[in-house]
Design an enzyme around this catalytic site. Sequence first.
Site, PDB file in Angstrom:
ATOM      1  N   GLY A 129       0.834  -1.200   0.000  1.00 56.63           N
ATOM      2  CA  GLY A 129       0.000   0.000   0.000  1.00 56.63           C
ATOM      3  C   GLY A 129       0.864   1.243   0.000  1.00 56.63           C
ATOM      4  O   GLY A 129       2.069   1.178   0.289  1.00 56.63           O
TER       5      GLY A 129
ATOM      6  N   GLN B  22       2.864   9.879   1.978  1.00 55.49           N
ATOM      7  CA  GLN B  22       4.220   9.334   1.967  1.00 55.49           C
ATOM      8  C   GLN B  22       5.077   9.873   0.832  1.00 55.49           C
ATOM      9  O   GLN B  22       6.294   9.767   0.871  1.00 55.49           O
ATOM     10  CB  GLN B  22       4.178   7.801   1.884  1.00 55.49           C
ATOM     11  CG  GLN B  22       3.614   7.152   3.131  1.00 55.49           C
ATOM     12  CD  GLN B  22       3.479   5.659   2.960  1.00 55.49           C
ATOM     13  OE1 GLN B  22       2.509   5.177   2.388  1.00 55.49           O
ATOM     14  NE2 GLN B  22       4.461   4.904   3.433  1.00 55.49           N
TER      15      GLN B  22
ATOM     16  N   CYS C  24       6.337  -0.484   7.226  1.00 52.77           N
ATOM     17  CA  CYS C  24       5.940   0.724   6.499  1.00 52.77           C
ATOM     18  C   CYS C  24       7.090   1.150   5.610  1.00 52.77           C
ATOM     19  O   CYS C  24       8.245   1.151   6.044  1.00 52.77           O
ATOM     20  CB  CYS C  24       5.601   1.840   7.493  1.00 52.77           C
ATOM     21  SG  CYS C  24       5.052   3.371   6.707  1.00 52.77           S
ATOM     22  N   LEU C  25       6.762   1.526   4.377  1.00 55.45           N
ATOM     23  CA  LEU C  25       7.802   1.986   3.448  1.00 55.45           C
ATOM     24  C   LEU C  25       8.487   3.250   3.968  1.00 55.45           C
ATOM     25  O   LEU C  25       9.616   3.544   3.578  1.00 55.45           O
ATOM     26  CB  LEU C  25       7.195   2.246   2.062  1.00 55.45           C
ATOM     27  CG  LEU C  25       6.650   1.002   1.346  1.00 55.45           C
ATOM     28  CD1 LEU C  25       5.903   1.408   0.078  1.00 55.45           C
ATOM     29  CD2 LEU C  25       7.767   0.016   1.021  1.00 55.45           C
TER      30      LEU C  25
ATOM     31  N   HIS D 163      -3.977   1.134   8.057  1.00 60.31           N
ATOM     32  CA  HIS D 163      -2.614   1.699   8.075  1.00 60.31           C
ATOM     33  C   HIS D 163      -2.526   2.900   7.129  1.00 60.31           C
ATOM     34  O   HIS D 163      -1.980   3.944   7.487  1.00 60.31           O
ATOM     35  CB  HIS D 163      -1.632   0.577   7.671  1.00 60.31           C
ATOM     36  CG  HIS D 163      -0.209   0.980   7.512  1.00 60.31           C
ATOM     37  ND1 HIS D 163       0.803   0.520   8.347  1.00 60.31           N
ATOM     38  CD2 HIS D 163       0.412   1.776   6.606  1.00 60.31           C
ATOM     39  CE1 HIS D 163       1.960   1.038   7.958  1.00 60.31           C
ATOM     40  NE2 HIS D 163       1.755   1.796   6.900  1.00 60.31           N
ATOM     41  N   GLU D 164      -3.115   2.767   5.929  1.00 66.32           N
ATOM     42  CA  GLU D 164      -3.051   3.863   4.944  1.00 66.32           C
ATOM     43  C   GLU D 164      -3.934   5.037   5.366  1.00 66.32           C
ATOM     44  O   GLU D 164      -3.560   6.205   5.182  1.00 66.32           O
ATOM     45  CB  GLU D 164      -3.471   3.369   3.556  1.00 66.32           C
ATOM     46  CG  GLU D 164      -2.708   2.176   3.000  1.00 66.32           C
ATOM     47  CD  GLU D 164      -1.211   2.299   3.057  1.00 66.32           C
ATOM     48  OE1 GLU D 164      -0.681   3.422   3.185  1.00 66.32           O
ATOM     49  OE2 GLU D 164      -0.533   1.260   2.991  1.00 66.32           O
TER      50      GLU D 164
ATOM     51  N   HIS E  76      -2.084   7.168   7.686  1.00 62.88           N
ATOM     52  CA  HIS E  76      -1.134   8.075   7.008  1.00 62.88           C
ATOM     53  C   HIS E  76      -1.834   9.376   6.593  1.00 62.88           C
ATOM     54  O   HIS E  76      -1.279  10.460   6.744  1.00 62.88           O
ATOM     55  CB  HIS E  76      -0.542   7.421   5.753  1.00 62.88           C
ATOM     56  CG  HIS E  76       0.643   6.538   6.004  1.00 62.88           C
ATOM     57  ND1 HIS E  76       1.802   6.958   6.622  1.00 62.88           N
ATOM     58  CD2 HIS E  76       0.862   5.242   5.671  1.00 62.88           C
ATOM     59  CE1 HIS E  76       2.667   5.962   6.668  1.00 62.88           C
ATOM     60  NE2 HIS E  76       2.123   4.896   6.096  1.00 62.88           N
TER      61      HIS E  76
HETATM   62  O1  GNR Z   1       4.217  -2.681   2.451  1.00 63.53           O
HETATM   63  C1  GNR Z   1       3.623  -2.584   3.526  1.00 63.53           C
HETATM   64  N1  GNR Z   1       3.405  -3.688   4.285  1.00 63.53           N
HETATM   65  C2  GNR Z   1       2.585  -3.701   5.392  1.00 63.53           C
HETATM   66  C3  GNR Z   1       2.637  -4.835   6.200  1.00 63.53           C
HETATM   67  C4  GNR Z   1       1.833  -4.911   7.320  1.00 63.53           C
HETATM   68  C5  GNR Z   1       0.978  -3.898   7.625  1.00 63.53           C
HETATM   69  C6  GNR Z   1       0.913  -2.753   6.836  1.00 63.53           C
HETATM   70  C7  GNR Z   1       1.715  -2.660   5.709  1.00 63.53           C
HETATM   71  S1  GNR Z   1       1.611  -1.265   4.706  1.00 63.53           S
HETATM   72  C8  GNR Z   1       3.206  -1.245   3.996  1.00 63.53           C
HETATM   73  C9  GNR Z   1       3.294  -0.191   2.916  1.00 63.53           C
HETATM   74  C10 GNR Z   1       3.140   1.171   3.541  1.00 63.53           C
HETATM   75  O2  GNR Z   1       3.983   1.703   4.208  1.00 63.53           O
HETATM   76  N2  GNR Z   1       2.011   1.776   3.369  1.00 63.53           N
HETATM   77  O3  GNR Z   1       1.790   2.976   3.943  1.00 63.53           O
HETATM   78 NI    NI Z   2       3.020   3.016   5.698  1.00 64.07          NI
END
Ligand code: GNR
Ligand code: NI
Length: 169
Positions: free
Chosen positions: A46, A51, A92-93, A134-135, A138
């Site tokens: 995601g 980001q 998270c990236l 999670h997104e 953000h």
């Molecule tokens: O790539 C991602 N893997 C992930 C693994 C577990 C829970 C959430 C994520 S999201 C993350 C990509 C990201 O940072 N999205 O904002």
């Molecule tokens: Ni993230």
Amino acid sequence: MPILDILRFPDPRLNKVARPVTVVDSRIKALVADMLETMYDAEGIGLAATQIDVHERVIVIDVSEERDRPLVLINPELEWSSSERVKGDEGCLSVPGIYDGVERAASIRVSALDGDGHTRTIEAEGLLAVCVQHEMDHLMGKVFVEYLSPLKRNRIKTKLLKQQKEARG
Ligand code: GNR
Ligand code: NI
């Protein structure tokens, strides 16, 4: 189309609150295309516009094994979430190399515009539900490490700042 730079924690721009998209026009469609390319290149499941330092309510997701099921959520609204919670490790990236447990709603229902500007409602559980939450965090300026203890968060902050300093040389 360009692959965009992803902001790294603790960059304060990750804490900005995104504003709603008013119309899904060619500019937003180009943004979505760039975000999908950036997400696939970074091998994430995601990516939120926050980001890449764009503070508009746009999310792209692909939790499929084959990486061929892109999901676009514009102006997502949480319609419902289960009282049942699940705890799982998240990454998270914007926080590379760090994985830790976060508690989330097990199931959710979200309405949003898709990449064509049409309203749709999705119900999600499992990894997709975790990723959507999670997104959406953000877009509210929240990074998952903010759910961890201050001790853990500070260790992560120090580690990433050191890495970023070394990468700059
Ligand atoms: O790539 C991602 N893997 C992930 C693994 C577990 C829970 C959430 C994520 S999201 C993350 C990509 C990201 O940072 N999205 O904002
Ligand atoms: Ni993230």
